[in-house]
Design a protein around this motif. Structure first.
Motif, PDB file in Angstrom:
ATOM      1  N   GLU A  65       0.790  -1.138   0.118  1.00  0.00           N
ATOM      2  CA  GLU A  65       0.009   0.228  -0.057  1.00  0.00           C
ATOM      3  C   GLU A  65       0.772   1.324  -0.034  1.00  0.00           C
ATOM      4  O   GLU A  65       0.594   2.276  -0.713  1.00  0.00           O
ATOM      5  CB  GLU A  65      -0.969   0.122   0.952  1.00  0.00           C
ATOM      6  N   SER A  66       1.985   1.266   0.578  1.00  0.00           N
ATOM      7  CA  SER A  66       2.974   2.220   0.767  1.00  0.00           C
ATOM      8  C   SER A  66       3.526   2.786  -0.558  1.00  0.00           C
ATOM      9  O   SER A  66       3.841   3.982  -1.009  1.00  0.00           O
ATOM     10  CB  SER A  66       4.092   2.396   1.755  1.00  0.00           C
ATOM     11  N   VAL A  67       3.497   1.723  -1.563  1.00  0.00           N
ATOM     12  CA  VAL A  67       4.004   1.910  -2.924  1.00  0.00           C
ATOM     13  C   VAL A  67       3.132   2.097  -4.017  1.00  0.00           C
ATOM     14  O   VAL A  67       3.371   2.212  -5.014  1.00  0.00           O
ATOM     15  CB  VAL A  67       5.143   1.073  -3.375  1.00  0.00           C
ATOM     16  N   GLY A  68       1.923   2.148  -3.531  1.00  0.00           N
ATOM     17  CA  GLY A  68       0.799   2.373  -4.439  1.00  0.00           C
ATOM     18  C   GLY A  68       0.173   1.493  -5.037  1.00  0.00           C
ATOM     19  O   GLY A  68      -0.924   1.538  -5.984  1.00  0.00           O
ATOM     20  N   ALA A  69       0.549   0.151  -4.674  1.00  0.00           N
ATOM     21  CA  ALA A  69      -0.093  -1.243  -5.103  1.00  0.00           C
ATOM     22  C   ALA A  69      -1.930  -0.996  -4.473  1.00  0.00           C
ATOM     23  O   ALA A  69      -1.828  -0.510  -3.601  1.00  0.00           O
ATOM     24  CB  ALA A  69       0.404  -2.316  -4.530  1.00  0.00           C
ATOM     25  N   TYR A  70      -2.802  -1.394  -5.099  1.00  0.00           N
ATOM     26  CA  TYR A  70      -3.935  -1.448  -4.652  1.00  0.00           C
ATOM     27  C   TYR A  70      -4.697  -2.863  -4.881  1.00  0.00           C
ATOM     28  O   TYR A  70      -4.394  -3.581  -5.651  1.00  0.00           O
ATOM     29  CB  TYR A  70      -5.000  -0.224  -5.327  1.00  0.00           C
ATOM     30  N   LEU A  71      -5.614  -3.165  -4.016  1.00  0.00           N
ATOM     31  CA  LEU A  71      -6.426  -4.454  -3.963  1.00  0.00           C
ATOM     32  C   LEU A  71      -7.443  -4.258  -5.204  1.00  0.00           C
ATOM     33  O   LEU A  71      -8.159  -3.149  -5.536  1.00  0.00           O
ATOM     34  CB  LEU A  71      -7.236  -4.191  -2.565  1.00  0.00           C
ATOM     35  N   ASP A  72      -7.476  -5.277  -5.952  1.00  0.00           N
ATOM     36  CA  ASP A  72      -8.284  -5.257  -7.147  1.00  0.00           C
ATOM     37  C   ASP A  72      -9.457  -5.299  -6.774  1.00  0.00           C
ATOM     38  O   ASP A  72     -10.267  -6.431  -6.412  1.00  0.00           O
ATOM     39  CB  ASP A  72      -7.739  -6.308  -8.020  1.00  0.00           C
ATOM     40  N   PRO A  73     -10.681  -4.332  -6.989  1.00  0.00           N
ATOM     41  CA  PRO A  73     -12.159  -4.486  -6.660  1.00  0.00           C
ATOM     42  C   PRO A  73     -12.754  -5.543  -7.194  1.00  0.00           C
ATOM     43  O   PRO A  73     -13.836  -5.897  -6.976  1.00  0.00           O
ATOM     44  CB  PRO A  73     -12.540  -3.023  -6.799  1.00  0.00           C
ATOM     45  N   ALA A  74     -12.380  -5.758  -8.709  1.00  0.00           N
ATOM     46  CA  ALA A  74     -13.116  -6.805  -9.418  1.00  0.00           C
ATOM     47  C   ALA A  74     -12.545  -8.079  -9.149  1.00  0.00           C
ATOM     48  O   ALA A  74     -13.227  -9.039  -9.711  1.00  0.00           O
ATOM     49  CB  ALA A  74     -12.783  -6.245 -10.971  1.00  0.00           C
TER      50      ALA A  74
END
Length: 104
Positions: A65-74
């Motif tokens: 999360e600190s490097v900008g990765a995000y949990l894929d909502p789909a």
């Protein structure tokens, strides 16, 4: 976005031939993806890392999360073999996210 319920604890799927990938983190700038198989309930995941190569290993939720990765909502849970089949197509990032969203 929160993680789905039911992710097995660390080491729980060691003997499973085709464990479920419960969640996926994506990083749009590096085009890496992290596929969650197990979770300690706090920060540590075990799963498949798709980067320079594909490998199983541990990764940290807060670091992602600190490097900008995000949990894929789909993301929909699916067997690891299905994820590996998608990755084997050697598609670009846009195609990868489209395949993942479509379920392979």
């Amino acid at each position: 976005m929160s993680l789905p319920p039911g992710i097995p604890p660390l080491y729980a799927t060691e003997q499973e031939p085709d464990p479920v990938v419960w969640a996926c983190y994506l990083h749009p700038r590096t085009r890496w993806a992290w596929f969650v198989l197990e979770y300690d309930g706090e920060r540590t995941f075990f799963g498949l890392v798709h980067g320079f190569a594909d490998e199983l290993g541990y990764f940290d939720r807060l670091e992602l999360e600190s490097v900008g990765a995000y949990l894929d909502p789909a993301w929909q849970p699916r067997p690891l073999s299905a994820v590996r089949a998608i990755l084997a197509k050697e598609c670009g990032y846009r195609e990868l996210t489209r395949h993942l969203a479509a379920g392979g």
